[in-house]
Design a protein around this motif. Structure first.
Motif, PDB file in Angstrom:
ATOM      1  N   GLY A  21      -2.125  11.643   6.498  1.00 52.54           N
ATOM      2  CA  GLY A  21      -1.143  11.080   7.427  1.00 52.54           C
ATOM      3  C   GLY A  21      -1.247   9.571   7.536  1.00 52.54           C
ATOM      4  O   GLY A  21      -0.233   8.867   7.567  1.00 52.54           O
ATOM      5  N   SER A  51      -2.214   8.031  11.789  1.00 49.66           N
ATOM      6  CA  SER A  51      -1.997   9.424  12.196  1.00 49.66           C
ATOM      7  C   SER A  51      -2.004   9.556  13.712  1.00 49.66           C
ATOM      8  O   SER A  51      -1.185  10.282  14.283  1.00 49.66           O
ATOM      9  N   TRP A  77       1.175   8.194  15.109  1.00 52.54           N
ATOM     10  CA  TRP A  77       2.257   9.089  14.729  1.00 52.54           C
ATOM     11  C   TRP A  77       2.251  10.353  15.594  1.00 52.54           C
ATOM     12  O   TRP A  77       3.296  10.849  16.008  1.00 52.54           O
ATOM     13  N   VAL A 125      11.556   4.240  13.512  1.00 50.26           N
ATOM     14  CA  VAL A 125      10.242   4.431  12.887  1.00 50.26           C
ATOM     15  C   VAL A 125       9.916   5.913  12.778  1.00 50.26           C
ATOM     16  O   VAL A 125       9.422   6.380  11.733  1.00 50.26           O
ATOM     17  N   LEU A 142       4.755   2.059   7.608  1.00 46.98           N
ATOM     18  CA  LEU A 142       5.570   1.933   8.821  1.00 46.98           C
ATOM     19  C   LEU A 142       4.795   1.297   9.967  1.00 46.98           C
ATOM     20  O   LEU A 142       5.301   1.200  11.080  1.00 46.98           O
ATOM     21  N   VAL A 148       2.038   7.144   6.576  1.00 45.81           N
ATOM     22  CA  VAL A 148       2.813   6.330   7.521  1.00 45.81           C
ATOM     23  C   VAL A 148       2.325   4.887   7.633  1.00 45.81           C
ATOM     24  O   VAL A 148       2.895   4.107   8.403  1.00 45.81           O
ATOM     25  N   LEU A 201       2.028   2.580  11.211  1.00 47.67           N
ATOM     26  CA  LEU A 201       1.488   3.664  12.018  1.00 47.67           C
ATOM     27  C   LEU A 201       0.167   4.148  11.431  1.00 47.67           C
ATOM     28  O   LEU A 201      -0.153   3.874  10.286  1.00 47.67           O
ATOM     29  N   LEU A 255       9.482  10.421   5.148  1.00 47.46           N
ATOM     30  CA  LEU A 255       8.334  10.395   4.236  1.00 47.46           C
ATOM     31  C   LEU A 255       7.608  11.743   4.227  1.00 47.46           C
ATOM     32  O   LEU A 255       7.125  12.204   3.194  1.00 47.46           O
ATOM     33  N   TYR A 256       7.529  12.361   5.382  1.00 51.26           N
ATOM     34  CA  TYR A 256       6.756  13.585   5.566  1.00 51.26           C
ATOM     35  C   TYR A 256       7.428  14.823   4.959  1.00 51.26           C
ATOM     36  O   TYR A 256       6.767  15.618   4.297  1.00 51.26           O
ATOM     37  N   ALA A 310       9.270   8.067   9.395  1.00 47.34           N
ATOM     38  CA  ALA A 310       8.052   8.855   9.169  1.00 47.34           C
ATOM     39  C   ALA A 310       8.408  10.278   8.748  1.00 47.34           C
ATOM     40  O   ALA A 310       7.806  10.831   7.816  1.00 47.34           O
TER      41      ALA A 310
END
Length: 156
Positions: A29, A40, A43, A108, A36, A33, A38, A115-116, A112
Motif C-alpha cells: 500500500g 498506507s 490511506w 486523491v 499521491l 499510494v 499518501l 491505482l488499487y 488511490a
C-alpha cells in the motif's frame, strides 16, 4: 458431531502468518499510494472518512478502524495540513470536530482507488471465492474474540 477447535499452536501459526501478510499489505500500500503523497496509514484514515455514512469525529474514525485515537488524530492533523480533509463544527459536541473530505481529498482518494482496483483484481484472480469467504469468517471470529468486551482477552 462438532469438530474440536484448532490447537493453540495452529492458531499461533495463523496469527504469525497474518502479521507477515499485514506487513506485506502495508508495504504494498505504501508503494502504491506514495505518488499521491499518501502512506498506507494515511490511506486507511482517508478511506474511513470517505466511506463513513456521515461526518465523524476522530474518536469514531479510530473505533471504526480499530486503531488508537491519538494515532488517528495525528494522521487526521497531517491530512488537514495537506488540505486533504477539513474539520467541520460538530453540533453535538463542542470540542470533537467532524472530519470531512475536502475536494482535494476526494480527488486523491479516487486516484488511490484507480491505482488499487486493477492490482486488487489481479490478486483476486488467484483466490477461490469460497476460500476468501472462509478467511473472512476466521478474521471476523478473531476480531470478535479480541474485542475489549470479550472474556477471551482475560481468560487464562
Amino acid at each position: 458431531m462438532t469438530k474440536p477447535p484448532p490447537s493453540d499452536e495452529d492458531l499461533t501459526a495463523f496469527i504469525l502468518t497474518l502479521f507477515r501478510v499485514n506487513n506485506l499489505i502495508l508495504t504494498w500500500g505504501d508503494r502504491l499510494v506514495a505518488p499521491l503523497g499518501l502512506t498506507s496509514a494515511r490511506w486507511q484514515v482517508l478511506g474511513a472518512v470517505a466511506y463513513a455514512d456521515q461526518p465523524r469525529p476522530v474518536s469514531w474514525l479510530a473505533r471504526d478502524l480499530g486503531a488508537n485515537r491519538q494515532n488517528v488524530q495525528r494522521i487526521v492533523n497531517e491530512l488537514e495540513k495537506d488540505g486533504i480533509v477539513a474539520f467541520k463544527l460538530n453540533p453535538h459536541h463542542k470540542r470533537a470536530q467532524l472530519v470531512v473530505l475536502s475536494d482535494k481529498g476526494r480527488t486523491v482518494f479516487e486516484a488511490a482507488l484507480a491505482l488499487y482496483r486493477p492490482r486488487v483484481q489481479a490478486l483476486a484472480r488467484h483466490i477461490a471465492p469460497e476460500d476468501l469467504a472462509a478467511a473472512r469468517r476466521v478474521l471476523d471470529a478473531l476480531r470478535a474474540g479480541l474485542s475489549p468486551d470479550d472474556d477471551a482477552l482475560t481468560a487464562p
